[in-house]
Motif scaffolding. Sequence first.
Motif, PDB file in Angstrom:
ATOM      1  N   GLY A   1     -60.687   1.747 -53.271  1.00 55.15           N
ATOM      2  CA  GLY A   1     -60.163   2.951 -52.629  1.00 55.15           C
ATOM      3  C   GLY A   1     -60.862   3.207 -51.311  1.00 55.15           C
ATOM      4  N   PHE A   2     -60.370   4.210 -50.581  1.00 54.81           N
ATOM      5  CA  PHE A   2     -61.130   4.812 -49.474  1.00 54.81           C
ATOM      6  C   PHE A   2     -61.171   3.959 -48.209  1.00 54.81           C
ATOM      7  CE2 PHE A   2     -65.859   5.594 -48.239  1.00 54.81           C
ATOM      8  CZ  PHE A   2     -65.617   6.758 -47.533  1.00 54.81           C
ATOM      9  N   GLN A   3     -60.478   2.807 -48.179  1.00 58.76           N
ATOM     10  CA  GLN A   3     -60.661   1.942 -47.013  1.00 58.76           C
ATOM     11  C   GLN A   3     -59.360   1.297 -46.559  1.00 58.76           C
ATOM     12  OE1 GLN A   3     -62.021  -2.169 -48.725  1.00 58.76           O
ATOM     13  NE2 GLN A   3     -63.446  -0.620 -49.457  1.00 58.76           N
ATOM     14  N   GLY A   4     -59.332   0.914 -45.292  1.00 65.98           N
ATOM     15  CA  GLY A   4     -58.177   0.208 -44.745  1.00 65.98           C
ATOM     16  C   GLY A   4     -58.597  -0.636 -43.563  1.00 65.98           C
ATOM     17  N   LEU A   5     -57.614  -1.129 -42.855  1.00 65.66           N
ATOM     18  CA  LEU A   5     -57.885  -1.990 -41.703  1.00 65.66           C
ATOM     19  C   LEU A   5     -56.966  -1.567 -40.559  1.00 65.66           C
ATOM     20  CD1 LEU A   5     -59.619  -4.650 -41.303  1.00 65.66           C
ATOM     21  CD2 LEU A   5     -57.474  -5.883 -41.504  1.00 65.66           C
ATOM     22  N   THR A   6     -57.510  -1.539 -39.339  1.00 67.24           N
ATOM     23  CA  THR A   6     -56.654  -1.205 -38.191  1.00 67.24           C
ATOM     24  C   THR A   6     -55.886  -2.462 -37.787  1.00 67.24           C
ATOM     25  OG1 THR A   6     -58.248  -1.886 -36.514  1.00 67.24           O
ATOM     26  CG2 THR A   6     -58.426   0.373 -37.321  1.00 67.24           C
ATOM     27  N   GLU A   7     -54.933  -2.283 -36.896  1.00 67.34           N
ATOM     28  CA  GLU A   7     -54.186  -3.450 -36.426  1.00 67.34           C
ATOM     29  C   GLU A   7     -55.075  -4.436 -35.696  1.00 67.34           C
ATOM     30  OE1 GLU A   7     -50.790  -1.962 -34.341  1.00 67.34           O
ATOM     31  OE2 GLU A   7     -49.585  -2.004 -36.175  1.00 67.34           O
ATOM     32  N   ASP A   8     -56.201  -3.910 -35.153  1.00 64.89           N
ATOM     33  CA  ASP A   8     -57.144  -4.796 -34.452  1.00 64.89           C
ATOM     34  C   ASP A   8     -58.134  -5.449 -35.396  1.00 64.89           C
ATOM     35  OD1 ASP A   8     -55.966  -3.758 -32.248  1.00 64.89           O
ATOM     36  OD2 ASP A   8     -57.552  -2.303 -31.848  1.00 64.89           O
TER      37      ASP A   8
ATOM     38  N   ILE B   1     -53.418  -2.101 -46.648  1.00 63.23           N
ATOM     39  CA  ILE B   1     -53.481  -0.713 -46.182  1.00 63.23           C
ATOM     40  C   ILE B   1     -53.877  -0.697 -44.704  1.00 63.23           C
ATOM     41  CG2 ILE B   1     -54.690   1.495 -46.460  1.00 63.23           C
ATOM     42  CD1 ILE B   1     -54.584   0.951 -49.436  1.00 63.23           C
ATOM     43  N   VAL B   2     -52.900  -0.359 -43.866  1.00 63.12           N
ATOM     44  CA  VAL B   2     -53.103  -0.378 -42.422  1.00 63.12           C
ATOM     45  C   VAL B   2     -53.323   1.062 -41.953  1.00 63.12           C
ATOM     46  CG1 VAL B   2     -52.083  -1.032 -40.206  1.00 63.12           C
ATOM     47  CG2 VAL B   2     -51.531  -2.337 -42.278  1.00 63.12           C
ATOM     48  N   THR B   3     -54.379   1.273 -41.166  1.00 60.51           N
ATOM     49  CA  THR B   3     -54.688   2.643 -40.725  1.00 60.51           C
ATOM     50  C   THR B   3     -54.749   2.723 -39.200  1.00 60.51           C
ATOM     51  OG1 THR B   3     -57.089   2.418 -40.524  1.00 60.51           O
ATOM     52  CG2 THR B   3     -56.216   2.851 -42.733  1.00 60.51           C
ATOM     53  N   ASP B   4     -54.855   3.960 -38.709  1.00 58.30           N
ATOM     54  CA  ASP B   4     -55.163   4.126 -37.288  1.00 58.30           C
ATOM     55  C   ASP B   4     -56.655   3.854 -37.109  1.00 58.30           C
ATOM     56  OD1 ASP B   4     -56.582   6.383 -38.029  1.00 58.30           O
ATOM     57  OD2 ASP B   4     -55.139   7.823 -37.240  1.00 58.30           O
ATOM     58  N   SER B   5     -57.169   4.063 -35.908  1.00 60.05           N
ATOM     59  CA  SER B   5     -58.546   3.625 -35.683  1.00 60.05           C
ATOM     60  C   SER B   5     -59.550   4.775 -35.650  1.00 60.05           C
ATOM     61  CB  SER B   5     -58.623   2.805 -34.398  1.00 60.05           C
ATOM     62  OG  SER B   5     -58.070   3.581 -33.355  1.00 60.05           O
ATOM     63  N   THR B   6     -59.225   5.897 -36.301  1.00 62.35           N
ATOM     64  CA  THR B   6     -60.177   7.003 -36.370  1.00 62.35           C
ATOM     65  C   THR B   6     -61.205   6.708 -37.458  1.00 62.35           C
ATOM     66  OG1 THR B   6     -58.200   8.341 -36.050  1.00 62.35           O
ATOM     67  CG2 THR B   6     -60.277   9.528 -36.355  1.00 62.35           C
ATOM     68  N   PHE B   7     -62.323   6.113 -37.054  1.00 61.32           N
ATOM     69  CA  PHE B   7     -63.341   5.789 -38.055  1.00 61.32           C
ATOM     70  C   PHE B   7     -63.752   7.057 -38.811  1.00 61.32           C
ATOM     71  CE2 PHE B   7     -64.047   2.395 -34.853  1.00 61.32           C
ATOM     72  CZ  PHE B   7     -63.729   1.327 -35.667  1.00 61.32           C
ATOM     73  N   SER B   8     -64.058   6.878 -40.067  1.00 63.11           N
ATOM     74  CA  SER B   8     -64.523   7.924 -40.998  1.00 63.11           C
ATOM     75  C   SER B   8     -63.439   8.900 -41.466  1.00 63.11           C
ATOM     76  CB  SER B   8     -65.741   8.690 -40.486  1.00 63.11           C
ATOM     77  OG  SER B   8     -65.343   9.757 -39.670  1.00 63.11           O
ATOM     78  N   SER B   9     -62.312   8.951 -40.807  1.00 59.34           N
ATOM     79  CA  SER B   9     -61.209   9.749 -41.370  1.00 59.34           C
ATOM     80  C   SER B   9     -59.886   9.163 -40.902  1.00 59.34           C
ATOM     81  CB  SER B   9     -61.333  11.219 -40.971  1.00 59.34           C
ATOM     82  OG  SER B   9     -61.341  11.335 -39.588  1.00 59.34           O
ATOM     83  N   ALA B  10     -59.749   7.868 -41.111  1.00 58.01           N
ATOM     84  CA  ALA B  10     -58.554   7.167 -40.631  1.00 58.01           C
ATOM     85  C   ALA B  10     -57.320   7.598 -41.427  1.00 58.01           C
ATOM     86  CB  ALA B  10     -58.761   5.667 -40.763  1.00 58.01           C
ATOM     87  N   LYS B  11     -56.184   7.543 -40.743  1.00 56.96           N
ATOM     88  CA  LYS B  11     -54.913   7.885 -41.409  1.00 56.96           C
ATOM     89  C   LYS B  11     -54.165   6.604 -41.737  1.00 56.96           C
ATOM     90  CE  LYS B  11     -53.589  12.506 -40.238  1.00 56.96           C
ATOM     91  NZ  LYS B  11     -53.693  13.253 -39.002  1.00 56.96           N
ATOM     92  N   ILE B  12     -53.589   6.561 -42.927  1.00 59.27           N
ATOM     93  CA  ILE B  12     -52.822   5.383 -43.322  1.00 59.27           C
ATOM     94  C   ILE B  12     -51.494   5.375 -42.563  1.00 59.27           C
ATOM     95  CG2 ILE B  12     -51.638   4.226 -45.249  1.00 59.27           C
ATOM     96  CD1 ILE B  12     -53.822   5.268 -47.080  1.00 59.27           C
TER      97      ILE B  12
END
Length: 426
Positions: free
Chosen positions: A135-142, A102-113
């Motif tokens: 659930g509830f978690q992902g990783l940014t590209e960084d 699950i890859v997200t953007d880097s908006t901590f606490s309300s990241a978008k997948i």
Amino acid sequence: MALIVAKFGGTSVASPERIQNVAKRLIAMKNEGNDVVAVVSAMGKTTDELVGLANALNEHPSPREMDMLLSTGEQVSMSLLAMAINARGYRAASFTGWQAGIVTDSTFSSAKIQEVTAERIKAKLADGAIVVVAGFQGLTEDGEITTLGRGGSDTTAVALAWGIDADVCEIYSDVDGVYTADPRVVPRARKLDVISYDDMLELSSAGSGVLQSRAVELARKFGVVIHSRSAFSDAPGTLVKEIDMFMEQAVVTGVAHDTSEIKFTIRDADDVPGVAAQVFSALASGSVNVDMIIQNVGENSHTDISFTCPKGSKEEAEAIVKRIMPRIGGRDYVIDENIAKVSLVGTGMKSSPGIAAKAFSVLAENKVNILMISTSPIRLSIVVEGSQCQVAARCLHEAFGLDSESVFEETALSPEEIAAKMQKGR
Ligand code: ADP
Ligand code: ASP
Ligand code: MG
């Protein structure tokens, strides 16, 4: 045989016994010949407790560290559930959000997948294992850990269901579906067999905690049908899906309430062009999410401006209001922390005049004082004093024909309990 994504919320995995119960359900699904991916939330109130721990050490923890901390809750339940499945003689593999792709953007606490690359999930399913994902978690590209906003495990479930092209996305919780109102607040609420994405999105955005609004948004975007149902019974729940626009629909689908906001009133600001622009630009720059706004008719070149925002933004909003006061000539400001927003929702409202008039009359008959009003074609929201939340929700529910004979009378919450429950999530 189907590919099932089944999400279990915090209440459903709150104790070892309940985790056993979830393990049994997943194994039963597997034994029926299905491929099964479970998504779990943190146990019980773990996330709230972690937030409390953080605040005990730092009033303003860094968003990055906060996500590092909060993401641990789901890892506890995911591994315990996998162990419980193993103990029953079945193969299971647990994955964190990032292991699940699950890859997200880097908006901590309300990241978008942004992407779901579920290769490891698919491989384990092919291997015959029951897969359990935090659930509830992902990783940014960084490579930074992020979380998806409170209630975000619902979004994980929908994103995974889309990512692996599941046949069903089941979201299990402590209610057996979506009701016409929160059954703990409106005991005569009725379970809906089906609800459209649009109505569900509006209910969720207006405060119905049963499904996270981002999850519904994502489901609508990708056409994922959600089955909201009970973790404690086999009864069929509510399907959230596209509904044929020619199907006959109720004018009002449901009533939502929200006690997670506070109201600011700036008194006697200068009644000249540009004042509102200054206030709300400053709030926007401070990332304060303003919901409702009222500006009173000016008197003697002065006017009052009120707005609502999340309780969690109180400090930020107050600092901004204080800073901006000298520039807009405001005399002072007051903060009302004891308010509730009650909303009537229904796509059918678009073509039915008179809804607002009827709602206001009913509230008046029940001596509910209206503090603020906002409308959209498919929603009418009013702000009332917190203590009048329940009566407002119940009388509107009844007036618009949503009541049923109910079994929930004895489980109705007190206004304080409702407020505590609603703190979670925003
Ligand atoms: P989970 O922890 O499993 O994600 P939630 O607490 O987020 O579960 O959601 C379930 C709760 O949502 C119920 O306990 C109920 O009080 C609340 N709720 C609010 N509005 C509604 C509604 N319209 N229908 C059903 N439940 C609702
Ligand atoms: N544990 C997170 C929360 O409490 C996510 C979730 O439950 O969906 O908000
Ligand atoms: Mg939830």
